[in-house]
Design an enzyme around this catalytic site. Sequence first.
Site, PDB file in Angstrom:
ATOM      1  NE  ARG A  60      27.299  29.024  10.619  1.00 28.79           N
ATOM      2  CZ  ARG A  60      26.643  30.158   9.765  1.00 28.79           C
ATOM      3  NH1 ARG A  60      25.615  30.864  10.596  1.00 28.79           N
ATOM      4  NH2 ARG A  60      27.100  30.187   8.691  1.00 28.79           N
ATOM      5  CE1 TYR A  96      34.849  21.688  34.406  1.00 24.48           C
ATOM      6  CE2 TYR A  96      33.710  23.377  32.926  1.00 24.48           C
ATOM      7  CZ  TYR A  96      34.417  22.413  33.135  1.00 24.48           C
ATOM      8  OH  TYR A  96      35.248  21.618  32.032  1.00 24.48           O
ATOM      9  CG  ASP A 132      26.262  24.702  35.222  1.00 24.73           C
ATOM     10  OD1 ASP A 132      25.261  23.622  34.997  1.00 24.73           O
ATOM     11  OD2 ASP A 132      27.164  24.893  34.865  1.00 24.73           O
ATOM     12  CE  LYS A 139      30.752  16.846  31.975  1.00 25.14           C
ATOM     13  NZ  LYS A 139      30.557  18.507  32.163  1.00 25.14           N
TER      14      LYS A 139
HETATM   15  C1  LIG Z   1      28.704  22.261  36.096  1.00 26.95           C
HETATM   16  C2  LIG Z   1      29.567  22.161  34.758  1.00 26.95           C
HETATM   17  N1  LIG Z   1      29.002  23.187  33.871  1.00 26.95           N
HETATM   18  C3  LIG Z   1      29.758  23.440  32.708  1.00 26.95           C
HETATM   19  C4  LIG Z   1      30.499  22.551  32.256  1.00 26.95           C
HETATM   20  C5  LIG Z   1      31.131  22.704  30.735  1.00 26.95           C
HETATM   21  O1  LIG Z   1      30.363  21.560  29.895  1.00 26.95           O
HETATM   22  P1  LIG Z   1      31.349  21.111  28.728  1.00 26.95           P
HETATM   23  O2  LIG Z   1      32.396  20.285  28.922  1.00 26.95           O
HETATM   24  O3  LIG Z   1      30.384  20.344  28.064  1.00 26.95           O
HETATM   25  O4  LIG Z   1      31.672  22.478  27.754  1.00 26.95           O
HETATM   26  C6  LIG Z   1      30.875  21.389  33.048  1.00 26.95           C
HETATM   27  C7  LIG Z   1      31.911  20.484  32.360  1.00 26.95           C
HETATM   28  O5  LIG Z   1      32.350  19.631  33.316  1.00 26.95           O
HETATM   29  C8  LIG Z   1      30.339  21.293  34.326  1.00 26.95           C
HETATM   30  O6  LIG Z   1      30.654  20.400  35.221  1.00 26.95           O
END
Ligand SMILES: Cc1ncc(COP(=O)(O)O)c(C=O)c1O
Length: 360
Positions: free
Chosen positions: A24, A76, A148, A173
Site C-alpha cells: 500500500r 466529467y 485533468d 483511458k
Molecule cells: C476526464 C475524466 N477525468 C476523470 C475520470 C475518472 O476516472 P476513472 O473512471 O478512472 O475513475 C474520467 C472517467 O471517465 C474522465 O473522463
Amino acid sequence: MPIYQTSTFTQEEVNKHKGYEYSRCGNPTRSALDECLASLEEGKYGLSFSSGLAAEHAIFSLLRPGDHVIVPEDMYGGTYRLIKEILEPYNIRFTFTDFTDLEILQKAFLSSTKMVWIETPTNPLLKIFDIQAISDLSHKRNALVVVDNTFLTPYFQKPLLLGADIVVHSTTKYINGHSDIIGGAVILNNTVLYEKILLVQKSVGAVPSPFDSWLTLRGVKTLAIRMRQHEQNALSVARFLIEQPNVLKVFFPGLESHPGHEIAKKQMTGFGGIVSFLINGGLNEANVFFRKLRIFQLADSLGGVESLANYSALMTHEAFTPELRQKTGITENLIRLSVGIEHIDDLLSDLNNALTINLA
Ligand SMILES: Cc1ncc(COP(=O)(O)O)c(C=O)c1O
C-alpha cells in the site's frame, strides 16, 4: 519491469528494509509507473492511484472546510458527483462557471479560493480553456491550478509547462489504452504538496495493484503511436460527420470552426481522439444509431484502441440534474465518440451505415 506481485517485503532487521515494506505504501512496479508518468508530464513527482477519481479525491484532500474551488460547468460527470455527494457535505465550497470567458472566471474568485480545477478539452463538449492564462490569473490570487489531462495525455498537452501546479489523469483511458484496467495518476513539482498527497495515498490506500501498474506501463510504450492514429482517425470522422444530413453539429477542437481552435493550436500539439456530435432527433434516434453500429460499441469509457460510442446524458453524465444537462448543452441528442485506431475506412462505413437511415 517485473510484476512484484506481493503485499509485503521481508526485512533484514527492525528498521532495516530494502526500500519497500508493504505494497500500500510502495511497490517497485508501481514506482516504475510513477516515475514513467512523471517523466512524460515533465514533472518531478508521480503518484499512481486505483482510479482517476481516487487520484482526484487525493488532490481535493488538500482542502479544508471553508475552502473554495472554481470548476468548469462542463466537466466529467463523476467529478461532479464527487463534488456534490462527497466534498460539499464537508463544507468545501464550489463555484461552477464558464472558463472560456476569463472576465467571468475572475469574478468567481473569493478570498477563500484555494484551487481552480481545469478539464480541457472538456468531457463531453470538448470546450478548450487557456491553461496559461488561467494559471497566471489564479496564481495572482494564490490559488492552485489542477488540470485533468485525461483527454489529451502528455503526448498532446503538458499542463505543468503551461503553468499548472498539478496534473491528474484517469489512466484508465489513453495512458493505458487497452480498456483493461481502472487507474489514475497525479503528477506535480511541489515537494510539500507531493508529501501531502503521498500521505493521503498511504492513509486512504487507493493504490493500483502491481499487475495493473505493469499493464499500464506496457500500454504507455505505444502511447505516441496510438495518439497519432486516434487523432488522424478523429479528424477524418469529424470531417465526415459535418457532411451528414442527420448530424446537426460536430464538436472537435481540430476543426477550424471550433471556438477553441486557436487556443488549442497554441497549447496542444494534437487535437485528441474524441468527437462529439448532435444527432437529428433525441434518445430514440440515438438508440437507432447505436443499434446499427457494428464497429463502434455502445459503452462508457474512452481512450482505448477500440472505438466506442456513448450517450453522455444518461451514461457518463447521469449524475448531472436534467436542468444542468440542459444548461451545459449535454442534450438528449448528444453523442460522444471515442475514435479508436481501427482502419478509417471501416470506421467511416460503420458511421455511414448507422446514420443513413430514416431517423424520423
Ligand atoms: C476526464 C475524466 N477525468 C476523470 C475520470 C475518472 O476516472 P476513472 O473512471 O478512472 O475513475 C474520467 C472517467 O471517465 C474522465 O473522463
